[in-house]
Scaffold this motif. Sequence first.
Motif, PDB file in Angstrom:
ATOM      1  N   PHE A 188      40.247  37.574  36.558  1.00 38.97           N
ATOM      2  CA  PHE A 188      40.315  37.859  37.685  1.00 38.97           C
ATOM      3  C   PHE A 188      40.397  36.669  38.477  1.00 38.97           C
ATOM      4  O   PHE A 188      41.366  36.882  39.613  1.00 38.97           O
ATOM      5  CB  PHE A 188      39.100  38.464  38.264  1.00 38.97           C
TER       6      PHE A 188
ATOM      7  N   THR B 237      34.730  39.624  43.078  1.00 37.41           N
ATOM      8  CA  THR B 237      34.543  40.200  41.801  1.00 37.41           C
ATOM      9  C   THR B 237      35.009  38.889  40.815  1.00 37.41           C
ATOM     10  O   THR B 237      33.951  38.566  40.087  1.00 37.41           O
ATOM     11  CB  THR B 237      35.719  41.164  41.442  1.00 37.41           C
ATOM     12  N   GLY B 238      35.926  38.261  40.846  1.00 34.66           N
ATOM     13  CA  GLY B 238      36.374  37.142  40.050  1.00 34.66           C
ATOM     14  C   GLY B 238      35.533  35.982  39.974  1.00 34.66           C
ATOM     15  O   GLY B 238      34.776  35.771  38.823  1.00 34.66           O
TER      16      GLY B 238
ATOM     17  N   SER C 292      37.870  42.123  47.884  1.00 35.15           N
ATOM     18  CA  SER C 292      37.289  42.723  46.383  1.00 35.15           C
ATOM     19  C   SER C 292      37.595  41.732  45.097  1.00 35.15           C
ATOM     20  O   SER C 292      36.888  41.611  44.461  1.00 35.15           O
ATOM     21  CB  SER C 292      37.914  43.880  46.451  1.00 35.15           C
ATOM     22  N   LEU C 293      38.940  41.337  44.918  1.00 35.93           N
ATOM     23  CA  LEU C 293      39.253  40.451  43.726  1.00 35.93           C
ATOM     24  C   LEU C 293      38.746  39.274  43.697  1.00 35.93           C
ATOM     25  O   LEU C 293      38.410  38.730  42.742  1.00 35.93           O
ATOM     26  CB  LEU C 293      40.861  40.550  43.931  1.00 35.93           C
TER      27      LEU C 293
ATOM     28  N   THR D 106      43.850  36.483  40.928  1.00 31.76           N
ATOM     29  CA  THR D 106      43.619  36.637  42.371  1.00 31.76           C
ATOM     30  C   THR D 106      44.646  35.861  43.401  1.00 31.76           C
ATOM     31  O   THR D 106      45.070  36.224  44.200  1.00 31.76           O
ATOM     32  CB  THR D 106      42.175  36.562  42.893  1.00 31.76           C
TER      33      THR D 106
END
Length: 450
Positions: free
Chosen positions: A210, A159-160, A155-156, A214
């Motif tokens: 992000f 998203t980043g 997810s990270l 991460t």
Amino acid sequence: MATRYGQGYGEWVGPALQGARGWTHRLPAALRAPVEGRSWKEFCYLLLSLPIGIMMFTYSVTMLSLGAGLLVTFVGIPLLAAALAGCRGFGALERVRARALLGLEVADPEPVPVRRGGPMGWVWAVLKSGTSWRHMLYTVVQFPWATFSFCVGVSLWATGWALLTYPLWFWVFPVYAGQGGIQLYGDGTHHIYLDNPFEITVTALVGLLFTLATPWIVRGLTTVDRLLVLGLLGPSRLATRVVELESDRGVVVDTAAADLRRIERDLHDGAQARLVALAMDLGLAKEKLAEDPQAAARMVGEAHGEVKTALQELRDLARGIHPAVLTDRGLDAALSAVASRCTVPVQVDVDLPSRPAPAIEGIAYFTVSELLQNVSKHARASRASVDVWRVDDRLLLQVSDDGVGGADASGGSGLAGLAGRLDAVDGILVVDSPAGGPTRITAELPWRSV
């Protein structure tokens, strides 16, 4: 063309790649983390953890349940053994994966100790092996953690990078989706999209944050994986300690044998040879006593000198085995005597509340004695110092000199042998000797009271 060795050895590095690596290494660690190979390897480890965890969890739970359910019959026992053996196989796979992607070196655990032959001997050995049960525990515990770390990491990471590259692909929304950009809010009357240059720039900056954070979060997640692999898939502490003690015992035996050979050689080539010559001289003097008393007296005088020399050699040999001053007066006096024989001035400072055990005291004495011999032979120093003190349950020795430095405990040097002898009693040797000096060698021994 350049070839580098180490991690990724044998890998060809072209000029362009060399320039790129040099540029990234000039960046702070926080900025280069998203593009480092280590970060991508750790992320790949998280990606693989979930499918492998599902496979291991399914296997272990199914086999354990089946074996436990069939324990009322004889079939359950070999099924449990097969389940544990399979878990050990998964453990071997996990050690290889951790070594390849996390750079974690974990020694293989001790093999199953089969003491009786036949299939049933192997079954009972597997069932009684604590290592096998630790492997099964790993397959059960790793699955929920792999699920959590997979979800967080993916997810990270997604998203980043998605937000960071938003300026490159936001045009997809007006062209194919019929809206201005990513929708932050929407109801029947109001809609908020990230569609103007300012909002797109802010979105990319948030994505940058992000992206930078991460890799460190992923590193923290994989730290837990490292602990799991080390704690559950490696050799037990007891087995590791047994191996260490067996190795230390071999060092002690080899050292004792070498000392015995040295004593035998010194006796054979020194005192024994002198005593044999003395006996021959006295025999000749006895024959000449009647016919040439003066020559006989001269020969007896020479024999007297040989006796003194032989006695001195025997004293030196006895001092090398265990000096009487150490037994009678302790380390302070014994080390002062050693320092007085050094070719450079030596300051001795012994600060001990009491005397350690004779074995530890002897090791400390011979350690300092050998280090001072190195100072005399190799250091080219003008002065040296010896400090001995106690910290908690450890005895520390430090020998320093202002010589040329360059002492090295690697290879087959005398310092390497000294480090091995210290290791045999859970001691440590630390060498700090840069080229040009000064040299500071610290030995640490366990404190054992008399």
